[in-house]
Design a protein around this motif. Structure first.
Motif, PDB file in Angstrom:
ATOM      1  N   VAL A  91       0.856  -1.192   0.000  1.00  0.00           N
ATOM      2  CA  VAL A  91       0.000   0.000   0.000  1.00  0.00           C
ATOM      3  C   VAL A  91       0.891   1.242   0.000  1.00  0.00           C
ATOM      4  CG1 VAL A  91      -1.935  -1.120   1.186  1.00  0.00           C
ATOM      5  CG2 VAL A  91      -0.133  -0.015   2.526  1.00  0.00           C
ATOM      6  N   ALA A  92       0.256   2.408  -0.070  1.00  0.00           N
ATOM      7  CA  ALA A  92       0.954   3.702   0.023  1.00  0.00           C
ATOM      8  C   ALA A  92       2.110   3.784  -0.970  1.00  0.00           C
ATOM      9  CB  ALA A  92       1.446   3.946   1.452  1.00  0.00           C
ATOM     10  N   ILE A  93       1.838   3.480  -2.237  1.00  0.00           N
ATOM     11  CA  ILE A  93       2.870   3.496  -3.278  1.00  0.00           C
ATOM     12  C   ILE A  93       3.159   4.944  -3.672  1.00  0.00           C
ATOM     13  CG2 ILE A  93       3.475   2.676  -5.580  1.00  0.00           C
ATOM     14  CD1 ILE A  93       1.310   0.466  -5.133  1.00  0.00           C
ATOM     15  N   ALA A  94       4.438   5.301  -3.675  1.00  0.00           N
ATOM     16  CA  ALA A  94       4.843   6.669  -4.025  1.00  0.00           C
ATOM     17  C   ALA A  94       5.992   6.602  -5.019  1.00  0.00           C
ATOM     18  CB  ALA A  94       5.257   7.438  -2.777  1.00  0.00           C
ATOM     19  N   PHE A  95       5.978   7.515  -6.002  1.00  0.00           N
ATOM     20  CA  PHE A  95       6.979   7.511  -7.064  1.00  0.00           C
ATOM     21  C   PHE A  95       8.015   8.600  -6.865  1.00  0.00           C
ATOM     22  CE2 PHE A  95       3.075   6.217  -9.677  1.00  0.00           C
ATOM     23  CZ  PHE A  95       3.270   4.873  -9.401  1.00  0.00           C
ATOM     24  N   ASP A  96       9.165   8.385  -7.476  1.00  0.00           N
ATOM     25  CA  ASP A  96      10.152   9.450  -7.624  1.00  0.00           C
ATOM     26  C   ASP A  96       9.492  10.568  -8.443  1.00  0.00           C
ATOM     27  OD1 ASP A  96      12.180  11.137  -8.460  1.00  0.00           O
ATOM     28  OD2 ASP A  96      13.599   9.528  -8.871  1.00  0.00           O
ATOM     29  N   PRO A  97       9.471  11.812  -7.927  1.00  0.00           N
ATOM     30  CA  PRO A  97       8.780  12.891  -8.649  1.00  0.00           C
ATOM     31  C   PRO A  97       9.250  13.070 -10.088  1.00  0.00           C
ATOM     32  CG  PRO A  97       9.379  13.600  -6.440  1.00  0.00           C
ATOM     33  CD  PRO A  97      10.033  12.266  -6.651  1.00  0.00           C
ATOM     34  N   THR A  98      10.515  12.772 -10.371  1.00  0.00           N
ATOM     35  CA  THR A  98      11.013  12.944 -11.738  1.00  0.00           C
ATOM     36  C   THR A  98      10.447  11.899 -12.688  1.00  0.00           C
ATOM     37  OG1 THR A  98      12.959  11.561 -11.299  1.00  0.00           O
ATOM     38  CG2 THR A  98      13.160  13.921 -10.864  1.00  0.00           C
ATOM     39  N   LEU A  99       9.872  10.818 -12.141  1.00  0.00           N
ATOM     40  CA  LEU A  99       9.312   9.750 -12.976  1.00  0.00           C
ATOM     41  C   LEU A  99       7.793   9.710 -12.918  1.00  0.00           C
ATOM     42  CD1 LEU A  99      11.776   6.868 -11.982  1.00  0.00           C
ATOM     43  CD2 LEU A  99      11.902   8.342 -13.996  1.00  0.00           C
ATOM     44  N   ASP A 100       7.200  10.683 -12.249  1.00  0.00           N
ATOM     45  CA  ASP A 100       5.763  10.638 -11.991  1.00  0.00           C
ATOM     46  C   ASP A 100       4.938  10.547 -13.270  1.00  0.00           C
ATOM     47  OD1 ASP A 100       3.669  10.719  -9.973  1.00  0.00           O
ATOM     48  OD2 ASP A 100       3.124  12.644 -10.867  1.00  0.00           O
ATOM     49  N   GLN A 101       5.386  11.188 -14.345  1.00  0.00           N
ATOM     50  CA  GLN A 101       4.634  11.175 -15.597  1.00  0.00           C
ATOM     51  C   GLN A 101       4.814   9.876 -16.371  1.00  0.00           C
ATOM     52  OE1 GLN A 101       2.488  13.641 -16.342  1.00  0.00           O
ATOM     53  NE2 GLN A 101       3.078  14.489 -14.349  1.00  0.00           N
ATOM     54  N   MET A 102       5.773   9.056 -15.956  1.00  0.00           N
ATOM     55  CA  MET A 102       6.054   7.814 -16.693  1.00  0.00           C
ATOM     56  C   MET A 102       5.617   6.565 -15.942  1.00  0.00           C
ATOM     57  SD  MET A 102       9.827   8.629 -18.274  1.00  0.00           S
ATOM     58  CE  MET A 102      10.572   8.895 -16.665  1.00  0.00           C
ATOM     59  N   LEU A 103       5.104   6.740 -14.712  1.00  0.00           N
ATOM     60  CA  LEU A 103       4.728   5.591 -13.899  1.00  0.00           C
ATOM     61  C   LEU A 103       3.249   5.644 -13.558  1.00  0.00           C
ATOM     62  CD1 LEU A 103       7.747   5.414 -11.407  1.00  0.00           C
ATOM     63  CD2 LEU A 103       7.381   4.051 -13.463  1.00  0.00           C
ATOM     64  N   SER A 104       2.682   4.467 -13.387  1.00  0.00           N
ATOM     65  CA  SER A 104       1.274   4.353 -13.031  1.00  0.00           C
ATOM     66  C   SER A 104       1.113   3.118 -12.157  1.00  0.00           C
ATOM     67  CB  SER A 104       0.418   4.242 -14.300  1.00  0.00           C
ATOM     68  OG  SER A 104      -0.950   4.100 -13.969  1.00  0.00           O
ATOM     69  N   ILE A 105      -0.021   3.030 -11.467  1.00  0.00           N
ATOM     70  CA  ILE A 105      -0.306   1.876 -10.618  1.00  0.00           C
ATOM     71  C   ILE A 105      -1.356   1.010 -11.297  1.00  0.00           C
ATOM     72  CG2 ILE A 105      -1.152   1.108  -8.366  1.00  0.00           C
ATOM     73  CD1 ILE A 105      -0.195   3.761  -7.214  1.00  0.00           C
ATOM     74  N   GLY A 106      -1.073  -0.279 -11.392  1.00  0.00           N
ATOM     75  CA  GLY A 106      -2.012  -1.219 -11.984  1.00  0.00           C
ATOM     76  C   GLY A 106      -2.189  -2.426 -11.090  1.00  0.00           C
ATOM     77  N   GLY A 107      -2.560  -3.547 -11.693  1.00  0.00           N
ATOM     78  CA  GLY A 107      -2.811  -4.752 -10.913  1.00  0.00           C
ATOM     79  C   GLY A 107      -4.123  -4.647 -10.165  1.00  0.00           C
ATOM     80  N   SER A 108      -4.140  -5.135  -8.923  1.00  0.00           N
ATOM     81  CA  SER A 108      -5.343  -5.092  -8.099  1.00  0.00           C
ATOM     82  C   SER A 108      -5.006  -4.471  -6.755  1.00  0.00           C
ATOM     83  CB  SER A 108      -5.905  -6.505  -7.895  1.00  0.00           C
ATOM     84  OG  SER A 108      -4.990  -7.298  -7.144  1.00  0.00           O
ATOM     85  N   ALA A 109      -6.040  -4.257  -5.941  1.00  0.00           N
ATOM     86  CA  ALA A 109      -5.815  -3.666  -4.623  1.00  0.00           C
ATOM     87  C   ALA A 109      -4.969  -4.582  -3.745  1.00  0.00           C
ATOM     88  CB  ALA A 109      -7.150  -3.375  -3.948  1.00  0.00           C
ATOM     89  N   ILE A 110      -5.106  -5.888  -3.914  1.00  0.00           N
ATOM     90  CA  ILE A 110      -4.348  -6.843  -3.099  1.00  0.00           C
ATOM     91  C   ILE A 110      -2.956  -7.078  -3.676  1.00  0.00           C
ATOM     92  CG2 ILE A 110      -4.296  -9.217  -2.237  1.00  0.00           C
ATOM     93  CD1 ILE A 110      -7.316  -9.193  -2.223  1.00  0.00           C
ATOM     94  N   ALA A 111      -2.871  -7.133  -5.001  1.00  0.00           N
ATOM     95  CA  ALA A 111      -1.594  -7.404  -5.672  1.00  0.00           C
ATOM     96  C   ALA A 111      -1.298  -6.295  -6.677  1.00  0.00           C
ATOM     97  CB  ALA A 111      -1.640  -8.761  -6.366  1.00  0.00           C
ATOM     98  N   PRO A 112      -0.855  -5.135  -6.200  1.00  0.00           N
ATOM     99  CA  PRO A 112      -0.621  -4.006  -7.108  1.00  0.00           C
ATOM    100  C   PRO A 112       0.645  -4.180  -7.942  1.00  0.00           C
ATOM    101  CG  PRO A 112       0.009  -3.416  -4.883  1.00  0.00           C
ATOM    102  CD  PRO A 112      -0.591  -4.787  -4.796  1.00  0.00           C
ATOM    103  N   GLU A 113       0.709  -3.410  -9.016  1.00  0.00           N
ATOM    104  CA  GLU A 113       1.883  -3.385  -9.885  1.00  0.00           C
ATOM    105  C   GLU A 113       2.251  -1.936 -10.182  1.00  0.00           C
ATOM    106  OE1 GLU A 113       0.977  -7.440 -12.501  1.00  0.00           O
ATOM    107  OE2 GLU A 113       0.709  -5.458 -13.390  1.00  0.00           O
ATOM    108  N   VAL A 114       3.537  -1.692 -10.338  1.00  0.00           N
ATOM    109  CA  VAL A 114       3.999  -0.403 -10.845  1.00  0.00           C
ATOM    110  C   VAL A 114       4.217  -0.563 -12.346  1.00  0.00           C
ATOM    111  CG1 VAL A 114       5.900   1.253 -10.844  1.00  0.00           C
ATOM    112  CG2 VAL A 114       5.009   0.375  -8.683  1.00  0.00           C
ATOM    113  N   LEU A 115       3.636   0.348 -13.124  1.00  0.00           N
ATOM    114  CA  LEU A 115       3.674   0.265 -14.584  1.00  0.00           C
ATOM    115  C   LEU A 115       4.527   1.402 -15.140  1.00  0.00           C
ATOM    116  CD1 LEU A 115      -0.161  -0.297 -15.128  1.00  0.00           C
ATOM    117  CD2 LEU A 115       1.600  -2.039 -14.733  1.00  0.00           C
ATOM    118  N   LEU A 116       5.480   1.046 -15.973  1.00  0.00           N
ATOM    119  CA  LEU A 116       6.286   2.050 -16.671  1.00  0.00           C
ATOM    120  C   LEU A 116       5.653   2.285 -18.033  1.00  0.00           C
ATOM    121  CD1 LEU A 116       8.804   3.839 -16.790  1.00  0.00           C
ATOM    122  CD2 LEU A 116      10.066   1.867 -17.672  1.00  0.00           C
ATOM    123  N   THR A 117       5.258   3.534 -18.303  1.00  0.00           N
ATOM    124  CA  THR A 117       4.494   3.840 -19.518  1.00  0.00           C
ATOM    125  C   THR A 117       5.285   4.770 -20.430  1.00  0.00           C
ATOM    126  OG1 THR A 117       3.390   5.645 -18.333  1.00  0.00           O
ATOM    127  CG2 THR A 117       2.272   3.512 -18.372  1.00  0.00           C
TER     128      THR A 117
END
Length: 220
Positions: free
Chosen positions: A58-84
């Motif tokens: 939980v409480a996933i936070a990104f490096d501010p310099t990568l904020d526009q290139m990252l997203s959260i996917g997966g599910s609430a129980i098994a989340p994923e960080v997505l590089l877009t």
């Protein structure tokens, strides 16, 4: 083809029940073409890389310099960080983010690695009195000191590379200090009352002694 050259996870125990993890992934594309899938992230952008997190993150936070290139996917129980963003051949990409995990001593962490991963490193602060063990994978243990902070870390490095879609499974144990019994603080009014009682009893004793002595003298 995408591979992970290094995955480093540094643990910080916020309290007895929550751990915060800072993860750093170094990605590389091998071949002569850029890499981008046809899958879309929740923000509508195409996904290049999926980085699954441990169950319950939980409480996933990104490096501010990568904020526009990252997203959260997966599910609430098994989340994923997505590089877009497209990944170009023979270039290295560093992805940094943090997350929190509910923690109890003896908890088992289970995490999928979708790409070949050459090196995995788990870092535990020495003062946290935490250790790592695994029945499936072997780790080399060493002690390192951060040159910037002087803080000591137990470093567990996986001895073999992870193959695509392989799971990393390990257990964290932590020795917590034994709670000390709470001592009742003595209040100032308690000591004042006790002192007054002692003085009163002393005065009564002295008065009784004087009366007894006077009676003896009168009988003579």
């Amino acid at each position: 083809m995408v591979s992970i050259e290094r995955a480093q996870h540094t643990f910080e125990f916020l309290n007895e029940r929550v751990a915060q993890i800072l993860s750093v992934y170094v990605l590389r594309v091998q071949g002569d073409r850029f890499f981008l899938t046809n899958q879309s992230a929740p923000n509508g952008k195409l996904i290049a890389v999926r980085l699954p997190l441990p169950i319950g993150a939980v409480a996933i936070a990104f490096d501010p310099t990568l904020d526009q290139m990252l997203s959260i996917g997966g599910s609430a129980i098994a989340p994923e960080v997505l590089l877009t963003r497209p990944l170009f051949p023979e270039e290295r990409y560093e992805v940094i983010f943090s997350y929190q995990l509910p923690f109890s001593s003896g908890a088992t962490l289970d995490q999928d690695y979708l790409y070949r991963t050459e090196q995995v490193e788990i870092r535990l602060p020495q003062e946290a009195a935490a250790t790592l063990s695994s029945q499936k994978q072997r780790f080399r243990q060493s002690l390192e000191t951060s040159p910037s902070t002087g803080r000591a870390y137990l470093v567990y490095q996986l001895e073999q590379a992870l193959q695509p879609a392989e799971r990393l499974i390990f257990t964290l144990n932590r020795t917590l200090p034994t709670p000390q019994p709470v001592q009742r603080a003595v209040r100032a009014e308690d000591t004042t009352w006790f002192a007054a009682l002692v003085l009163g009893l002393t005065a009564l004793g002295a008065l009784g002694g004087a009366i007894w002595l006077l009676q003896r003298l009168l009988r003579r």
